[in-house]
Design an enzyme around this catalytic site. Structure first.
Site, mmCIF file in Angstrom:
data_model
loop_
_atom_site.group_PDB
_atom_site.id
_atom_site.type_symbol
_atom_site.label_atom_id
_atom_site.label_comp_id
_atom_site.label_asym_id
_atom_site.label_seq_id
_atom_site.Cartn_x
_atom_site.Cartn_y
_atom_site.Cartn_z
ATOM 1 N N ILE A 1 0.839 -1.203 0.000
ATOM 2 C CA ILE A 1 0.000 0.000 0.000
ATOM 3 C C ILE A 1 0.871 1.249 0.000
ATOM 4 C CG2 ILE A 1 -1.781 1.287 1.224
ATOM 5 C CD1 ILE A 1 -2.718 -1.333 2.453
ATOM 6 N N TYR A 2 1.814 1.294 0.922
ATOM 7 C CA TYR A 2 2.676 2.474 1.061
ATOM 8 C C TYR A 2 3.493 2.719 -0.199
ATOM 9 C CZ TYR A 2 6.344 5.512 2.974
ATOM 10 O OH TYR A 2 7.227 6.544 3.199
ATOM 11 N N LEU A 3 4.153 1.684 -0.704
ATOM 12 C CA LEU A 3 5.003 1.862 -1.876
ATOM 13 C C LEU A 3 4.177 2.165 -3.122
ATOM 14 C CD1 LEU A 3 7.731 -0.882 -1.315
ATOM 15 C CD2 LEU A 3 7.759 1.541 -0.666
#
Length: 247
Positions: A158-160
């Site tokens: 999600i973050y990347l």
């Protein structure tokens, strides 16, 4: 000690989105040391943001703290309006705010996805939109991404993914604003000494760098302020690694 002359950004106005802690705080301090007037955006860290602003004012600088959650789109316009009313039209906008929730892709929830993307991708997109409309010709727009987009860690889909999106926004916007001599770039930190780096991971992170240490917020801030200065005028559409050689 800052590597920039005290007057390198004299007369310039900057907005730092996510400027109360960690890398954002270091960026604010570096900008102020170089002479810029700074609007410090925060979401929850009111005391920290006000403390930084007061310290800058005590050193004869100009600074204001402004609360705004960029995951709520009306707050973005309000942030820019308040900054401009207090300090003038921006020369520099630095989008440093981010949310982080680790989760396996196979187990991540819609709520986790939305919580991260609403800030890191959607929020930053509309910060960039507002910046494009308001930054003076010849100005600077800089986004903080992450070296993780080149390292592919588990638990970070999600973050990347959200950070990968903003790297594309930077490339496109640099083309759209080139005629106004506005540069648009990303800075990608590596492992950095902030509260997002767990203590258990620090020894391994340090070993990955040729310098055998993790980065300090000031290491990343100096790269960011270089891009914000006149010295960075011929760099645009780039993603500059500031990771001490780990990627």
């Amino acid at each position: 000690m800052t590597t920039f002359a005290n007057d390198a950004l004299k007369g310039k106005t900057a907005i730092v989105v996510g400027g109360s802690r960690g890398i954002g705080k270091a960026i604010v301090e570096r900008l102020a040391a170089a002479g810029a007037a700074v609007a410090i955006n925060y979401v929850n860290s009111a005391a920290a943001a006000e403390q930084i602003a007061e310290k800058i004012r005590q050193q004869d600088g100009k600074a204001i703290a402004i609360q705004a959650d960029i995951s709520q789109l009306p707050a973005i316009k309000t942030l820019f309006e308040k900054a401009e009313a207090s300090l003038g039209k921006p020369d520099i906008v630095i989008a440093n705010a981010a949310s982080y929730i680790p989760a396996l892709l196979s187990e991540a929830t819609e709520e986790q996805y939305d919580a991260v993307f609403n800030t890191n991708a959607k929020g930053i997109f509309f910060v960039l939109q507002e910046a494009a409309r308001r930054v003076k010709d010849g100005g600077r727009i800089i986004v903080t991404s992450t070296g993780g987009t080149q390292m592919y860690f588990s638990m970070n889909a999600i973050y990347l993914g959200s950070k990968g999106a903003i790297e594309q926004f930077v490339r496109v916007l640099s083309r759209e604003l080139g005629e106004r001599n506005i540069t648009v770039n990303a800075v990608s930190p590596g492992f950095t000494n902030t509260d997002l780096l767990p203590e258990r991971d620090r020894a391994v992170a340090a070993a990955m760098s040729p310098f055998k240490r993790v980065g300090e917020p000031e290491d990343v801030a100096d790269v960011t302020v270089f891009l914000a200065s006149d010295a960075g005028r011929w760099i645009t559409g780039q993603n500059i690694g500031a990771g001490g050689g780990v990627f």
